[in-house]
Design a protein around this motif. Sequence first.
Motif, mmCIF file in Angstrom:
data_model
loop_
_atom_site.group_PDB
_atom_site.id
_atom_site.type_symbol
_atom_site.label_atom_id
_atom_site.label_comp_id
_atom_site.label_asym_id
_atom_site.label_seq_id
_atom_site.Cartn_x
_atom_site.Cartn_y
_atom_site.Cartn_z
ATOM 1 N N ARG A 204 0.907 -0.969 -0.167
ATOM 2 C CA ARG A 204 -0.009 0.159 -0.015
ATOM 3 C C ARG A 204 1.061 1.558 0.277
ATOM 4 O O ARG A 204 1.503 1.861 0.666
ATOM 5 C CB ARG A 204 -1.008 0.287 1.634
ATOM 6 C CG ARG A 204 -1.870 1.688 0.682
ATOM 7 C CD ARG A 204 -2.971 1.090 2.136
ATOM 8 N NE ARG A 204 -2.986 0.950 3.299
ATOM 9 C CZ ARG A 204 -4.008 0.153 4.569
ATOM 10 N NH1 ARG A 204 -5.048 -0.619 3.763
ATOM 11 N NH2 ARG A 204 -3.466 0.558 5.559
ATOM 12 N N ILE A 205 0.521 2.167 -0.706
ATOM 13 C CA ILE A 205 1.542 3.754 -1.021
ATOM 14 C C ILE A 205 1.143 4.641 -0.376
ATOM 15 O O ILE A 205 1.360 5.666 -0.425
ATOM 16 C CB ILE A 205 1.905 3.243 -2.320
ATOM 17 C CG1 ILE A 205 0.733 3.576 -3.600
ATOM 18 C CG2 ILE A 205 2.442 2.200 -2.743
ATOM 19 C CD1 ILE A 205 1.043 3.900 -4.836
ATOM 20 N N ARG A 206 -0.225 4.524 -0.499
ATOM 21 C CA ARG A 206 -1.034 5.931 -0.208
ATOM 22 C C ARG A 206 -2.731 5.741 0.770
ATOM 23 O O ARG A 206 -3.056 4.334 -0.300
ATOM 24 C CB ARG A 206 -1.572 6.117 -1.759
ATOM 25 C CG ARG A 206 -2.310 8.224 -1.647
ATOM 26 C CD ARG A 206 -2.203 8.634 -2.749
ATOM 27 N NE ARG A 206 -3.069 8.020 -3.768
ATOM 28 C CZ ARG A 206 -4.497 8.187 -4.079
ATOM 29 N NH1 ARG A 206 -5.114 8.869 -3.128
ATOM 30 N NH2 ARG A 206 -5.324 7.492 -4.992
ATOM 31 N N ILE A 207 -2.530 6.258 1.178
ATOM 32 C CA ILE A 207 -4.225 6.338 2.110
ATOM 33 C C ILE A 207 -4.556 7.879 1.904
ATOM 34 O O ILE A 207 -4.036 8.573 2.721
ATOM 35 C CB ILE A 207 -4.435 6.036 3.740
ATOM 36 C CG1 ILE A 207 -3.698 4.854 3.496
ATOM 37 C CG2 ILE A 207 -5.669 6.391 3.886
ATOM 38 C CD1 ILE A 207 -3.714 4.048 4.730
ATOM 39 N N GLY A 208 -5.685 8.623 1.149
ATOM 40 C CA GLY A 208 -5.770 9.458 0.651
ATOM 41 C C GLY A 208 -4.885 10.626 0.212
ATOM 42 O O GLY A 208 -4.366 10.600 -0.891
#
Length: 238
Positions: A204-208
């Motif tokens: 996972r590279i981004r949240i929001g």
Amino acid sequence: MSGIRLQVYLARCGLGSRRGCEELILAGRVQVNEARVERLGTRAAFSDRVTVDGRVVKPVASLVYLAVHKPAGYLCANEDPEGRPLASELFKGAIKERLFHVGRLDYLSTGLIFYTNDGEFDRVVSHPGSRVEKQYLVETARAVDEAFMEQYRKGFWVEGVRYRCEDYELRSPHSVLITLVEGKNRELRNVFAARRIRVKRVHRIRIGVVTLRGLAPGRFRRLTEREVKWFYEHGGSA
């Protein structure tokens, strides 16, 4: 009746999301003024004596929001009977507050995960109605084609569960960038397994608006005030 809902009170004590705190109540682990509570609907005031498993809990004085780069081989859990390393150990000693993870990454998956003691923050990040994007890099042993990814974008069923990605980008035959807004438990591994495609890596590279930029594996940082505000403005009405 005065006070706030008991699950909200517990969330403000840093014991988890509202949903997780509801489970504590239903399990009979919570008492208010020496009376055990086993049903939802009870309210608590800040003057009440609230205990969980016999331990007095109070709303936290300061809220903490961490972005953690989880390596493979760490578990997102409060404890593990098998004794496997916990992701929370990556910041143990540096952060004195008791934190819980927002969402989760499975044991083998890597990348960005949040830790906090703010139960409301968990809700605005995780609730499907917030439509907060989570972006993953998935690497596979067998080639992934456009037709399969288009089917995933439109949505399909696997063992009674409907899966759908928000967007995707094929980086190579064996690498695809996938954006989700309503990730289900082990969704990516289940989706590819249904097509007999072995997943080699989920990252996972981004949240929001938060990315892993500048954050090495095993490291963490505090979210900025602007980042926290973005999540509340983006998903606060969900």
